[in-house]
Design a protein around this motif. Sequence first.
Motif, PDB file in Angstrom:
ATOM      1  N   ASN A 187      78.519 -40.043  42.286  1.00 19.92           N
ATOM      2  CA  ASN A 187      78.799 -41.447  41.977  1.00 19.92           C
ATOM      3  C   ASN A 187      78.238 -42.413  42.999  1.00 19.92           C
ATOM      4  O   ASN A 187      78.336 -43.613  42.816  1.00 19.92           O
ATOM      5  CB  ASN A 187      80.320 -41.664  41.886  1.00 19.92           C
ATOM      6  CG  ASN A 187      80.917 -40.979  40.700  1.00 19.92           C
ATOM      7  OD1 ASN A 187      80.226 -40.713  39.730  1.00 19.92           O
ATOM      8  ND2 ASN A 187      82.203 -40.670  40.771  1.00 19.92           N
ATOM      9  N   TRP A 188      77.656 -41.878  44.094  1.00 14.42           N
ATOM     10  CA  TRP A 188      77.101 -42.794  45.095  1.00 14.42           C
ATOM     11  C   TRP A 188      75.886 -43.499  44.520  1.00 14.42           C
ATOM     12  O   TRP A 188      74.987 -42.857  43.973  1.00 14.42           O
ATOM     13  CB  TRP A 188      76.691 -42.023  46.352  1.00 14.42           C
ATOM     14  CG  TRP A 188      77.827 -41.414  47.085  1.00 14.42           C
ATOM     15  CD1 TRP A 188      79.146 -41.507  46.772  1.00 14.42           C
ATOM     16  CD2 TRP A 188      77.745 -40.614  48.257  1.00 14.42           C
ATOM     17  NE1 TRP A 188      79.895 -40.804  47.683  1.00 14.42           N
ATOM     18  CE2 TRP A 188      79.058 -40.249  48.613  1.00 14.42           C
ATOM     19  CE3 TRP A 188      76.686 -40.153  49.055  1.00 14.42           C
ATOM     20  CZ2 TRP A 188      79.346 -39.472  49.722  1.00 14.42           C
ATOM     21  CZ3 TRP A 188      76.987 -39.374  50.162  1.00 14.42           C
ATOM     22  CH2 TRP A 188      78.306 -39.045  50.486  1.00 14.42           C
ATOM     23  N   GLY A 189      75.854 -44.829  44.634  1.00 12.13           N
ATOM     24  CA  GLY A 189      74.689 -45.560  44.131  1.00 12.13           C
ATOM     25  C   GLY A 189      74.818 -45.988  42.691  1.00 12.13           C
ATOM     26  O   GLY A 189      73.992 -46.755  42.205  1.00 12.13           O
ATOM     27  N   GLU A 190      75.866 -45.512  41.996  1.00 10.68           N
ATOM     28  CA  GLU A 190      76.059 -45.965  40.615  1.00 10.68           C
ATOM     29  C   GLU A 190      76.576 -47.392  40.606  1.00 10.68           C
ATOM     30  O   GLU A 190      77.178 -47.848  41.570  1.00 10.68           O
ATOM     31  CB  GLU A 190      77.110 -45.077  39.917  1.00 10.68           C
ATOM     32  CG  GLU A 190      76.727 -43.632  39.801  1.00 10.68           C
ATOM     33  CD  GLU A 190      75.635 -43.389  38.795  1.00 10.68           C
ATOM     34  OE1 GLU A 190      75.520 -44.185  37.844  1.00 10.68           O
ATOM     35  OE2 GLU A 190      74.886 -42.432  38.965  1.00 10.68           O
ATOM     36  N   GLU A 191      76.358 -48.074  39.474  1.00  7.02           N
ATOM     37  CA  GLU A 191      76.870 -49.442  39.400  1.00  7.02           C
ATOM     38  C   GLU A 191      78.291 -49.490  38.908  1.00  7.02           C
ATOM     39  O   GLU A 191      79.060 -50.358  39.273  1.00  7.02           O
ATOM     40  CB  GLU A 191      75.981 -50.256  38.466  1.00  7.02           C
ATOM     41  CG  GLU A 191      74.725 -50.711  39.164  1.00  7.02           C
ATOM     42  CD  GLU A 191      73.867 -51.549  38.241  1.00  7.02           C
ATOM     43  OE1 GLU A 191      72.689 -51.694  38.545  1.00  7.02           O
ATOM     44  OE2 GLU A 191      74.400 -52.040  37.221  1.00  7.02           O
TER      45      GLU A 191
END
Lengths: 153, 244
Positions: free
Chosen positions: B74-78
Amino acid sequence: MARNVLYPLYQAGNPQLRIFRTNFFIQLVRPGRVQPEDTVQFRIPMEMTRVDLKNYLQSIYNVPVAAVRTRIQHGSNKKRDHRNVRIKQPDYKVAYVQLAYGQTFTFPDLFPEKKTDPETSSFEDIQNEFMDKERERQKIDPRRGGVPDWFGL
Amino acid sequence: MAVRGLASLCRGFAAALKTPGMLRTSLAPTARPGLTFSVLNRSIANITPHHQYRFIHTTLSRKGLEEFFDDPKNWGEETVKSGAAWTCEQLRNKSNEDLHKLWYILLKERNMLLTLEQEAKRQRLPMPSPDRLDKVSESMDALDKVIEERDTALRLLQTGQEKARPGAWRKDIFGRIIWYKYKQWPIPWYLNKRYNKKKFYTMPYVEHFVRLRLEKYLRSEAKKKSLQRKKQKMLQRKFPHMST
């Protein structure tokens, strides 16, 4: 052990005070200055002590803690709003935790740039995709059940 | 990472426990995979569940500092999908042990979201799905409320006391009647210098100001009433056939 809670009076011989559900919420922060590899920086509530933090991390997160040092950061009261009334940034306590057993920690990059796939489709495919999207946008609300838009309500 | 899924706010946990996956007959004590946390001292053999339960045993998930961060996918997801918050009604169905465990799951989730929020502020980027924080804090408040309800019920049944902290109605120096909450001291009140400096009585020269305060209060009440009456009159004038 908990914030905003009246602790009972302690007198010599009393049993150890235990609180079943802590109210303390802590945040791991990226250090502003370069810290040694085994040091982790936290922002903790003002009411929390270093002993509290050590027990918190060891029991809830299973993190072996060697030492904890804390300091209180004064939140600035210098900024003023449009009425010239001073705006206070909240004060907070910073804790520097040193991990035991030679463990190290580096703060990860939580916002990596996600690479989009390079355009392998031809120009026509992109055009078609765009037209499909446009058509989707032009469609009327499906909840109206086929009734045209120019009817009120 | 079984408990990682539990940490999400879906009601899936509750649903999973109640899925009619296992038949009653197969819930023999020996066939169960592991002991649940609550069954340390009691024997399992006599339990016949009324619902079709699946006894799930999950070890405590304590994986260290990585629990301060979300799933690396989930890192970097909006946006990150999450379910609804726990409501009071749902929490009232849970046992005290379940609520205790849920409290710590929510605590860890909240810590994770707070670290994410701070990092987002630091990097000057928007935090993905900040509504998760609100949901978690709402769930925790609901949990607190449910625990408080149970505590008050128990206290009322056992001792008949309505409030956990004892207190009394007293007059302060301003002539007001206040609820004074008792404090714990190691010495009796007549030896307590700080307590004796407090005055729980009103002097006669304060009566005039008490009267003024009363007049102010009555005036404000009268104003509110007359405002209501004026509003009604105005509405009646504009809409004569209006029904109240």
